[in-house]
Design a protein around this motif. Structure first.
Motif, short mmCIF file in Angstrom:
data_model
loop_
_atom_site.label_atom_id
_atom_site.label_comp_id
_atom_site.label_asym_id
_atom_site.label_seq_id
_atom_site.Cartn_x
_atom_site.Cartn_y
_atom_site.Cartn_z
N ASP A 198 -17.64 -1.40 -123.68
CA ASP A 198 -18.74 -2.11 -123.01
C ASP A 198 -20.00 -2.05 -123.88
N ILE A 239 -22.65 6.91 -127.77
CA ILE A 239 -21.47 6.12 -127.42
C ILE A 239 -21.29 5.00 -128.44
N ARG A 286 -25.99 4.60 -126.14
CA ARG A 286 -26.45 5.55 -125.10
C ARG A 286 -26.08 6.96 -125.55
N SER A 311 -18.26 10.43 -118.75
CA SER A 311 -19.60 10.99 -118.93
C SER A 311 -19.65 12.43 -118.42
N ASP A 368 -16.37 3.40 -126.12
CA ASP A 368 -16.20 2.52 -124.97
C ASP A 368 -16.09 1.10 -125.49
N GLN A 396 -23.00 0.04 -123.13
CA GLN A 396 -22.94 1.49 -123.30
C GLN A 396 -23.30 1.93 -124.72
#
Lengths: 213, 213
Positions: free
Chosen positions: A118, A131, A124, A96, A116, A121
């Protein structure tokens, strides 16, 4: 074509010289000497001349270097006379921070995708990009013609990410994970280890301490 | 006392060699050749021998280097045969990432204090340390005998933080802000510019591209 190898330290200093020249140019300075550059960046004038000599004749003896012209030539040597598209994998703290790093865009490095694994995330916003799941990496790299990948995932995931970047057709990887990556030889890799920077400091602290002996 | 200057690239490679030797030692390997080290880290055997020769005779001709002994000697050269106390100023994304960076502690760098000027950050826990107001920097540095400071504040605040670190008695600064710092000459400074790393990549991509011409 140069048959000899340019020292990496020379390439890194060229990058530093170019920043000095950019500032000088912005201040309306037309001509600088190797001594001016040396003083501005903290190396010897001989070092400046030696570094530039790898790439040809730039200045005029007894006059100096034309600031704007030398700046443009160094940018060209460094491959900065164009924009580079970049993807970043790993949207943790470091990822980030890097995605927001203003210094990249001002040198022509545009981060157009952050990935990512996840799900929390996904979506975002990060400095203008969103992301995305790592499963979309291939598509984005190929559609946009991205050439550079930055890896900011934990060590355990780094090789898998490198494999994905390689498969997607990336040409260069900047690796922030503390792990040596195996990639096809056509890919240029550079690893950043923050500890190494501290170790250069402690090495020099040792030299300073010994001075008095 | 060495009258000649050790190239910074050599110091950085020593750091890389030491990691290779640490791993070899962990795997129970007793002796390595310069070729083994070279292959393990991606440089030429001649480079390994030249780098080590700055510091004396380490190996036995025709036999190689004792892994454990060479590892300890390089750690000593790098100043890593002791623990270093570190403070970090700027608890934003990058600062938080660095405070959690596992690679520091494993090389003997212990971050014992993280400072910020944002009251919302005060008291937040970060990898075992608590974020403190910058007004406490002096006291912590002097009480604990901290020698290294890491700056991860925005460019506009970096010089003021450097002044504070210098006044507190710090000996070395690792600067992540995109700004040249003025500090007393007794302080060793090293600046990390993430763009430079990308520029070494694009320089090398240029060389690769030109190969075909």
């Amino acid at each position: 074509m140069k048959a000899f190898k340019i020292p990496e330290a020379t390439v890194m200093r060229l990058s530093v010289y170019s920043r000095f020249l950019e500032q000088a140019d912005r201040h309306g300075i037309i001509i600088v000497s190797s001594g001016d550059i040396a003083e501005g960046v903290g190396v010897s004038p001989a070092q400046v001349r030696k570094d530039l000599a790898y790439f040809g004749e730039f200045g005029t003896r007894g006059v100096g270097y034309n600031v704007s012209s030398l700046y443009q030539q160094i940018r060209r040597i460094l491959g900065l006379n164009r924009e580079w598209l970049v993807v970043l994998v790993g949207a943790g703290k470091l990822g980030s921070a890097l995605a927001r790093y203003q210094g990249f865009l001002s040198r022509g490095f545009r981060i157009i995708g952050v990935f990512d694994n996840d799900p929390k995330q996904f979506g975002r916003k990060l400095n203008g990009t969103t992301i995305m799941p790592i499963s979309q990496l291939d598509e984005v790299v190929q559609r946009e013609g991205v050439e550079i990948g930055i890896i900011t995932v934990p060590a355990g995931a780094a090789q898998e990410v490198a494999d994905r970047l390689a498969a997607a057709g990336i040409k260069a990887i900047l690796n922030f994970s503390p792990r040596v990556l195996n990639v096809p030889s056509r890919i240029v890799v550079r690893s950043v280890d923050f500890s190494v920077n501290l170790e250069v400091l402690t090495f020099n602290l040792g030299l300073n301490t010994n001075k008095g002996l």
